[in-house]
Write a protein that holds these residues in place. Structure first.
Motif, PDB file in Angstrom:
ATOM      1  N   ALA A 144       0.834  -1.208   0.000  1.00  0.00           N
ATOM      2  CA  ALA A 144       0.000   0.000   0.000  1.00  0.00           C
ATOM      3  C   ALA A 144       0.865   1.253   0.000  1.00  0.00           C
ATOM      4  O   ALA A 144       0.562   2.237  -0.688  1.00  0.00           O
ATOM      5  CB  ALA A 144      -0.936  -0.012   1.206  1.00  0.00           C
ATOM      6  N   HIS A 147       2.416   1.687  -3.488  1.00  0.00           N
ATOM      7  CA  HIS A 147       1.411   2.220  -4.420  1.00  0.00           C
ATOM      8  C   HIS A 147       1.220   3.708  -4.189  1.00  0.00           C
ATOM      9  O   HIS A 147       1.169   4.502  -5.152  1.00  0.00           O
ATOM     10  CB  HIS A 147       0.087   1.480  -4.223  1.00  0.00           C
ATOM     11  CG  HIS A 147      -0.947   1.760  -5.267  1.00  0.00           C
ATOM     12  ND1 HIS A 147      -1.749   2.890  -5.243  1.00  0.00           N
ATOM     13  CD2 HIS A 147      -1.310   1.059  -6.389  1.00  0.00           C
ATOM     14  CE1 HIS A 147      -2.552   2.879  -6.293  1.00  0.00           C
ATOM     15  NE2 HIS A 147      -2.323   1.785  -6.998  1.00  0.00           N
ATOM     16  N   ASP A 148       1.149   4.133  -2.923  1.00  0.00           N
ATOM     17  CA  ASP A 148       0.987   5.546  -2.620  1.00  0.00           C
ATOM     18  C   ASP A 148       2.212   6.347  -3.044  1.00  0.00           C
ATOM     19  O   ASP A 148       2.089   7.489  -3.497  1.00  0.00           O
ATOM     20  CB  ASP A 148       0.722   5.730  -1.121  1.00  0.00           C
ATOM     21  CG  ASP A 148       0.070   7.072  -0.807  1.00  0.00           C
ATOM     22  OD1 ASP A 148      -0.901   7.442  -1.506  1.00  0.00           O
ATOM     23  OD2 ASP A 148       0.531   7.755   0.130  1.00  0.00           O
ATOM     24  N   SER A 229       1.248   3.512   6.096  1.00  0.00           N
ATOM     25  CA  SER A 229       1.192   3.127   4.675  1.00  0.00           C
ATOM     26  C   SER A 229       0.841   4.291   3.746  1.00  0.00           C
ATOM     27  O   SER A 229       0.477   4.067   2.587  1.00  0.00           O
ATOM     28  CB  SER A 229       0.209   1.971   4.444  1.00  0.00           C
ATOM     29  OG  SER A 229       0.615   0.824   5.150  1.00  0.00           O
ATOM     30  N   ARG A 230       0.980   5.522   4.237  1.00  0.00           N
ATOM     31  CA  ARG A 230       0.740   6.698   3.411  1.00  0.00           C
ATOM     32  C   ARG A 230       1.974   7.581   3.406  1.00  0.00           C
ATOM     33  O   ARG A 230       2.627   7.773   4.436  1.00  0.00           O
ATOM     34  CB  ARG A 230      -0.462   7.502   3.940  1.00  0.00           C
ATOM     35  CG  ARG A 230      -1.785   6.739   3.866  1.00  0.00           C
ATOM     36  CD  ARG A 230      -2.148   6.417   2.437  1.00  0.00           C
ATOM     37  NE  ARG A 230      -3.398   5.668   2.345  1.00  0.00           N
ATOM     38  CZ  ARG A 230      -3.872   5.141   1.218  1.00  0.00           C
ATOM     39  NH1 ARG A 230      -3.189   5.280   0.098  1.00  0.00           N
ATOM     40  NH2 ARG A 230      -4.999   4.475   1.214  1.00  0.00           N
TER      41      ARG A 230
END
Length: 318
Positions: A144, A147-148, A229-230
């Motif tokens: 995740a 992807h970010d 996850s960001r």
């Protein structure tokens, strides 16, 4: 994150001797005194001692706490031939900050400038002050977060489109010419089958549309901060230059997993996840997709160190 005190980011040199030989400072205490005086005189800030100082080549990063504004990062460089470039990349950082990209925003001096050329004990230094960003370095096993990261690379490219600042291309010539010249004159032949595949891809590659623009230049795990996850921080635009965005994406795909002393190729699934995140914001056309495959292979070949290859770079392109 990095330990308190004085340390080297990626080199094996002794930190104290490197500080003295490169910048002229005897120790961290002397840097703290110099930094406090600089911040007071040039930025009007009251700062405590440096809690951490990290050296990387001819650059240094110091962490300070200013009573007026909180945690800050003071960056200084003794590379006089790069001072003009640092002026331009700091301007690019300000542009990204105002566009909403989570970068370490530079702080202006009272007279409106971002960087100050200051005298150090070993010579002139280009200095800048930036907000400190908090987070953990990107872990490429976190799909995740990867992807970010791809999405934020695309947003960074979008924000930099049309930026007019004095940043040249990394190398002269078109992408096609540069890859062709490498194959003809610079390929050491460590992975001959992959080199032949690169030559075939180059002969079939369509023309890219769009003009080169300012790109990040060093987008990888060591320069991406994450929380839950960001992405919360895109760091270090010191290598920003003009290129086609797909070249920057390809370089990021190959080097994303690298950190300061951990230098291994990015696994294929991680590369795919990064590109998927990128394409979710900025879809790639057919020509860009073809060049992405070609450039990932090229950057991978360029990374092969030779017969001694503990990181497995040759296997990654075979």
């Amino acid at each position: 994150m990095l330990a308190p005190g004085l340390s080297m980011l990626w080199e094996d040199d002794g930190a104290t001797s490197a500080l003295r030989e490169r910048f002229g400072f005897a120790d961290l205490d002397e840097v703290s005194g110099w930094a406090g005086d600089l911040l007071r005189r040039s930025w009007g800030l009251r700062a405590g001692p440096c809690s951490r100082l990290v050296l990387s080549g001819e650059n240094a990063v110091a962490w300070v706490h200013a009573a007026d504004v909180g945690p800050l990062v003071l960056k200084f460089s003794c590379a006089a031939d790069r001072f003009a470039r640092l002026d331009a990349t700091t301007t690019a950082l300000d542009h990204l900050s105002r566009a909403g990209v989570p970068v370490a925003a530079p702080r202006r001096t009272p007279d409106g400038t971002f960087r100050v050329r200051a005298a150090g004990p070993g010579g002139d230094l280009s200095t800048g002050v930036f907000l400190e960003l908090a987070g953990d370095w990107l872990d490429v096993s976190d799909a995740a977060a990867v992807h970010d990261a791809g999405a934020w690379l695309a947003r960074t490219h979008a924000a930099l489109t049309g930026l007019t600042t004095d940043l040249p291309p990394r190398a002269a010539g078109t992408l096609r010419d540069r890859v062709g010249a490498w194959l003809t004159a610079a390929d050491p032949g460590h992975v001959p089958d992959a080199s032949r595949r690169l030559a075939r891809l180059l002969s079939q590659a369509p023309d890219l549309s769009g003009a080169p623009q300012v790109v990040h230049g060093d987008f990888r795990a060591a320069n991406v901060l994450v929380r839950d996850s960001r992405v919360v921080g895109v760091l270090d635009l010191d290598d920003a230059h003009r290129a086609h965005p797909v070249e920057d994406l390809a370089q990021a795909s190959v080097y994303l997993a690298t950190r300061f002393r951990a230098w291994r190729p990015t696994p294929p699934q991680v590369r795919r996840t990064l590109v998927a995140g990128y394409a979710s914001v900025r879809p790639l056309d057919a020509a860009e997709r073809a060049w992405l495959d070609l450039l990932v292979l090229w950057f991978g070949l360029c990374a092969v160190p030779g017969p001694s290859d503990p990181g497995g770079w040759a296997a990654a392109v075979e």
